[in-house]
Design a protein around this motif. Sequence first.
Motif, PDB file in Angstrom:
ATOM      1  N   GLY A 266       0.800  -1.220   0.000  1.00 16.79           N
ATOM      2  CA  GLY A 266       0.000   0.000   0.000  1.00 16.79           C
ATOM      3  C   GLY A 266       0.825   1.258   0.000  1.00 16.79           C
ATOM      4  N   VAL A 267       2.024   1.206  -0.566  1.00 13.11           N
ATOM      5  CA  VAL A 267       2.919   2.366  -0.584  1.00 13.11           C
ATOM      6  C   VAL A 267       2.425   3.367  -1.617  1.00 13.11           C
ATOM      7  CG1 VAL A 267       5.293   3.132  -0.933  1.00 13.11           C
ATOM      8  CG2 VAL A 267       4.836   0.869   0.058  1.00 13.11           C
ATOM      9  N   PRO A 268       2.264   4.654  -1.246  1.00  8.29           N
ATOM     10  CA  PRO A 268       1.904   5.659  -2.257  1.00  8.29           C
ATOM     11  C   PRO A 268       2.962   5.720  -3.348  1.00  8.29           C
ATOM     12  CG  PRO A 268       1.639   6.532  -0.031  1.00  8.29           C
ATOM     13  CD  PRO A 268       2.353   5.225   0.105  1.00  8.29           C
ATOM     14  N   ALA A 269       2.540   6.064  -4.565  1.00 10.75           N
ATOM     15  CA  ALA A 269       3.450   6.119  -5.710  1.00 10.75           C
ATOM     16  C   ALA A 269       4.707   6.913  -5.368  1.00 10.75           C
ATOM     17  CB  ALA A 269       2.739   6.742  -6.894  1.00 10.75           C
ATOM     18  N   ILE A 270       5.878   6.377  -5.762  1.00 12.02           N
ATOM     19  CA  ILE A 270       7.158   6.964  -5.359  1.00 12.02           C
ATOM     20  C   ILE A 270       7.991   7.391  -6.561  1.00 12.02           C
ATOM     21  CG2 ILE A 270       7.343   5.793  -3.147  1.00 12.02           C
ATOM     22  CD1 ILE A 270       8.940   3.602  -4.469  1.00 12.02           C
ATOM     23  N   GLY A 271       7.342   7.625  -7.705  1.00 15.04           N
ATOM     24  CA  GLY A 271       8.090   8.043  -8.883  1.00 15.04           C
ATOM     25  C   GLY A 271       8.463   6.866  -9.759  1.00 15.04           C
ATOM     26  N   ASP A 272       9.248   7.176 -10.777  1.00 17.60           N
ATOM     27  CA  ASP A 272       9.591   6.148 -11.759  1.00 17.60           C
ATOM     28  C   ASP A 272      10.563   5.105 -11.214  1.00 17.60           C
ATOM     29  OD1 ASP A 272       7.983   7.416 -13.598  1.00 17.60           O
ATOM     30  OD2 ASP A 272       9.622   8.648 -14.392  1.00 17.60           O
ATOM     31  N   GLN A 273      11.462   5.515 -10.334  1.00 16.07           N
ATOM     32  CA  GLN A 273      12.500   4.613  -9.840  1.00 16.07           C
ATOM     33  C   GLN A 273      12.434   4.509  -8.325  1.00 16.07           C
ATOM     34  OE1 GLN A 273      14.515   2.708 -11.614  1.00 16.07           O
ATOM     35  NE2 GLN A 273      13.701   3.493 -13.551  1.00 16.07           N
ATOM     36  N   PRO A 274      12.354   3.283  -7.777  1.00 13.34           N
ATOM     37  CA  PRO A 274      12.376   3.140  -6.324  1.00 13.34           C
ATOM     38  C   PRO A 274      13.779   3.363  -5.791  1.00 13.34           C
ATOM     39  CG  PRO A 274      12.411   0.990  -7.358  1.00 13.34           C
ATOM     40  CD  PRO A 274      12.270   1.996  -8.468  1.00 13.34           C
TER      41      PRO A 274
ATOM     42  N   LEU B  15      -0.123  -2.362  -6.809  1.00 12.53           N
ATOM     43  CA  LEU B  15      -1.182  -2.970  -5.995  1.00 12.53           C
ATOM     44  C   LEU B  15      -2.548  -2.614  -6.568  1.00 12.53           C
ATOM     45  CD1 LEU B  15      -2.198  -4.465  -3.444  1.00 12.53           C
ATOM     46  CD2 LEU B  15      -2.109  -2.257  -2.252  1.00 12.53           C
ATOM     47  N   GLY B  16      -2.744  -1.345  -6.890  1.00 12.21           N
ATOM     48  CA  GLY B  16      -4.026  -0.890  -7.415  1.00 12.21           C
ATOM     49  C   GLY B  16      -4.202   0.580  -7.110  1.00 12.21           C
ATOM     50  N   SER B  17      -5.429   1.064  -7.230  1.00 11.46           N
ATOM     51  CA  SER B  17      -5.689   2.483  -7.004  1.00 11.46           C
ATOM     52  C   SER B  17      -6.856   2.650  -6.054  1.00 11.46           C
ATOM     53  CB  SER B  17      -5.975   3.196  -8.331  1.00 11.46           C
ATOM     54  OG  SER B  17      -7.161   2.705  -8.911  1.00 11.46           O
ATOM     55  N   MET B  18      -6.959   3.857  -5.493  1.00 14.67           N
ATOM     56  CA  MET B  18      -7.989   4.142  -4.499  1.00 14.67           C
ATOM     57  C   MET B  18      -8.554   5.535  -4.756  1.00 14.67           C
ATOM     58  SD  MET B  18      -7.568   3.908  -0.344  1.00 14.67           S
ATOM     59  CE  MET B  18      -7.277   2.136  -0.415  1.00 14.67           C
ATOM     60  N   GLN B  19      -9.872   5.633  -4.730  1.00 10.22           N
ATOM     61  CA  GLN B  19     -10.542   6.909  -4.955  1.00 10.22           C
ATOM     62  C   GLN B  19     -10.719   7.650  -3.623  1.00 10.22           C
ATOM     63  OE1 GLN B  19     -11.609   8.251  -8.077  1.00 10.22           O
ATOM     64  NE2 GLN B  19     -11.592  10.025  -6.717  1.00 10.22           N
ATOM     65  N   PHE B  20     -10.457   8.963  -3.632  1.00  8.50           N
ATOM     66  CA  PHE B  20     -10.643   9.806  -2.455  1.00  8.50           C
ATOM     67  C   PHE B  20     -11.756  10.815  -2.726  1.00  8.50           C
ATOM     68  CE2 PHE B  20      -6.674   7.937  -1.490  1.00  8.50           C
ATOM     69  CZ  PHE B  20      -6.431   8.113  -0.132  1.00  8.50           C
ATOM     70  N   VAL B  21     -12.456  11.204  -1.657  1.00  4.18           N
ATOM     71  CA  VAL B  21     -13.509  12.221  -1.748  1.00  4.18           C
ATOM     72  C   VAL B  21     -13.269  13.270  -0.671  1.00  4.18           C
ATOM     73  CG1 VAL B  21     -15.267  10.761  -2.798  1.00  4.18           C
ATOM     74  CG2 VAL B  21     -15.013  10.761  -0.311  1.00  4.18           C
ATOM     75  N   PHE B  22     -13.586  14.532  -0.984  1.00  8.67           N
ATOM     76  CA  PHE B  22     -13.417  15.624  -0.033  1.00  8.67           C
ATOM     77  C   PHE B  22     -14.664  15.690   0.839  1.00  8.67           C
ATOM     78  CE2 PHE B  22     -13.399  20.026   1.429  1.00  8.67           C
ATOM     79  CZ  PHE B  22     -12.072  20.170   1.823  1.00  8.67           C
ATOM     80  N   CYS B  23     -14.481  15.590   2.163  1.00  9.13           N
ATOM     81  CA  CYS B  23     -15.615  15.460   3.081  1.00  9.13           C
ATOM     82  C   CYS B  23     -15.532  16.451   4.235  1.00  9.13           C
ATOM     83  CB  CYS B  23     -15.673  14.050   3.674  1.00  9.13           C
ATOM     84  SG  CYS B  23     -15.935  12.745   2.475  1.00  9.13           S
TER      85      CYS B  23
ATOM     86  N   ARG C 176      -9.099  15.420  -7.624  1.00 10.96           N
ATOM     87  CA  ARG C 176      -8.011  14.552  -7.161  1.00 10.96           C
ATOM     88  C   ARG C 176      -8.045  13.233  -7.918  1.00 10.96           C
ATOM     89  NH1 ARG C 176      -6.282  13.391  -0.866  1.00 10.96           N
ATOM     90  NH2 ARG C 176      -4.765  11.744  -1.293  1.00 10.96           N
ATOM     91  N   GLN C 177      -6.902  12.875  -8.483  1.00  7.31           N
ATOM     92  CA  GLN C 177      -6.786  11.624  -9.220  1.00  7.31           C
ATOM     93  C   GLN C 177      -6.796  10.439  -8.251  1.00  7.31           C
ATOM     94  OE1 GLN C 177      -6.782  11.577 -12.621  1.00  7.31           O
ATOM     95  NE2 GLN C 177      -7.059  13.799 -12.427  1.00  7.31           N
ATOM     96  N   ARG C 178      -7.172   9.288  -8.778  1.00  3.72           N
ATOM     97  CA  ARG C 178      -7.106   8.074  -7.956  1.00  3.72           C
ATOM     98  C   ARG C 178      -5.674   7.859  -7.488  1.00  3.72           C
ATOM     99  NH1 ARG C 178     -11.598   4.639  -8.401  1.00  3.72           N
ATOM    100  NH2 ARG C 178     -10.338   2.920  -7.638  1.00  3.72           N
ATOM    101  N   ALA C 179      -5.501   7.537  -6.226  1.00  2.70           N
ATOM    102  CA  ALA C 179      -4.160   7.315  -5.669  1.00  2.70           C
ATOM    103  C   ALA C 179      -3.645   5.954  -6.105  1.00  2.70           C
ATOM    104  CB  ALA C 179      -4.202   7.394  -4.148  1.00  2.70           C
ATOM    105  N   GLN C 180      -2.475   5.945  -6.694  1.00  3.36           N
ATOM    106  CA  GLN C 180      -1.844   4.700  -7.118  1.00  3.36           C
ATOM    107  C   GLN C 180      -1.006   4.138  -5.969  1.00  3.36           C
ATOM    108  OE1 GLN C 180      -2.594   3.301 -10.076  1.00  3.36           O
ATOM    109  NE2 GLN C 180      -3.944   5.073 -10.448  1.00  3.36           N
ATOM    110  N   LEU C 181      -1.250   2.891  -5.597  1.00  5.81           N
ATOM    111  CA  LEU C 181      -0.563   2.267  -4.473  1.00  5.81           C
ATOM    112  C   LEU C 181       0.291   1.098  -4.971  1.00  5.81           C
ATOM    113  CD1 LEU C 181      -3.481   2.276  -1.874  1.00  5.81           C
ATOM    114  CD2 LEU C 181      -1.689   3.990  -2.199  1.00  5.81           C
ATOM    115  N   LEU C 182       1.364   0.834  -4.248  1.00  9.18           N
ATOM    116  CA  LEU C 182       2.369  -0.132  -4.689  1.00  9.18           C
ATOM    117  C   LEU C 182       2.629  -1.198  -3.631  1.00  9.18           C
ATOM    118  CD1 LEU C 182       5.017   2.441  -5.965  1.00  9.18           C
ATOM    119  CD2 LEU C 182       3.322   1.248  -7.365  1.00  9.18           C
TER     120      LEU C 182
END
Length: 309
Positions: A148-156, A165-173, A265-271
């Motif tokens: 579940g690591v947030p995207a860290i750029g092109d090179q780790p 891992l996948g992506s996750m949608q966020f909403v402003f609440c 806000r774009q879907r958060a890409q997780l790794l």
Amino acid sequence: MQLTLESLQVIDAIDRKGSFAAAASELGRVPSTLTYAVRKLEDDLDVLLFDRSGHRASLMPAGRLLLDEGRHLLRSADTLSMRVRKVASGWESELRIALDGLLNFRAMLPLLRDFYRENPATRLRFAQETLGGNIDALVDGRADLAIGVPAIGDQPPQGLQIAPLGSMQFVFCVAPEHPLAALPEPLAHEQIALHRIVAVGDTSRRLPARSIGVLEGQDILVVPTMADKVAAQAAGLGCGWLPEHLAAPHLRSGALVTRNTLETRQRAQLLIVWRSSARGKSMSWLLDRLDDQLLRDALLACPQSASAA
């Protein structure tokens, strides 16, 4: 005779079988050797372990205490022997896993049942990390695998490998009584920046702490977990972006309301990220299982029919 695992095994066999002869048969020894071993141990400890007056050999109180405590040692010795054999065959003795607080840990439970059926020797140690804390835990050696690591750029960072891992949608609440709930949509940055934002604290120890969604000059309330962030926003203590699946029950109950913003806000890409040097059988097994789309959807709390890509 010193108190040894062998002597405890002898006493255990006699107690279970009810006689020296039956115990000797189970252990593949002659009865006289067991009789001698028990008498020698009784002499060394200066206690009577067995009552031999009846047809069945029965433990005296001191013998019962010795065996009850000794069985813990026998089980520990068996477990240790099994773990040593597994480690010698390539399974890690311990695997440390950092799981981001955004994810649904309970989705891991069926996987863990399967893992322990395959290999009960490896001890799994989970810890919750947030934002840069995941990479920090890997770089610092506190974790071997981070999910579940947030995207860290092109090179780790050097020495790390990544997989999506996948992506996750966020909403402003905000809470219904929050001032932002009454303003016309879409909300502008300048309007949002006037109000406190609730954020989960980055758990990095060595790497610079990160924040997401915090505007310049905006007041901030830092809380320990994502569940605390949801609760704080529902209590009207601030605004902020929430994972859609975590916000959903509070939106349905009316405890929170969503607000459209000028920024989409774009879907958060997780790794999934792991240390290249940590690739024993346990790590390989887990990475293979984490390739399952249904498991990934469950971790991301997505409907099973949805794609997490």
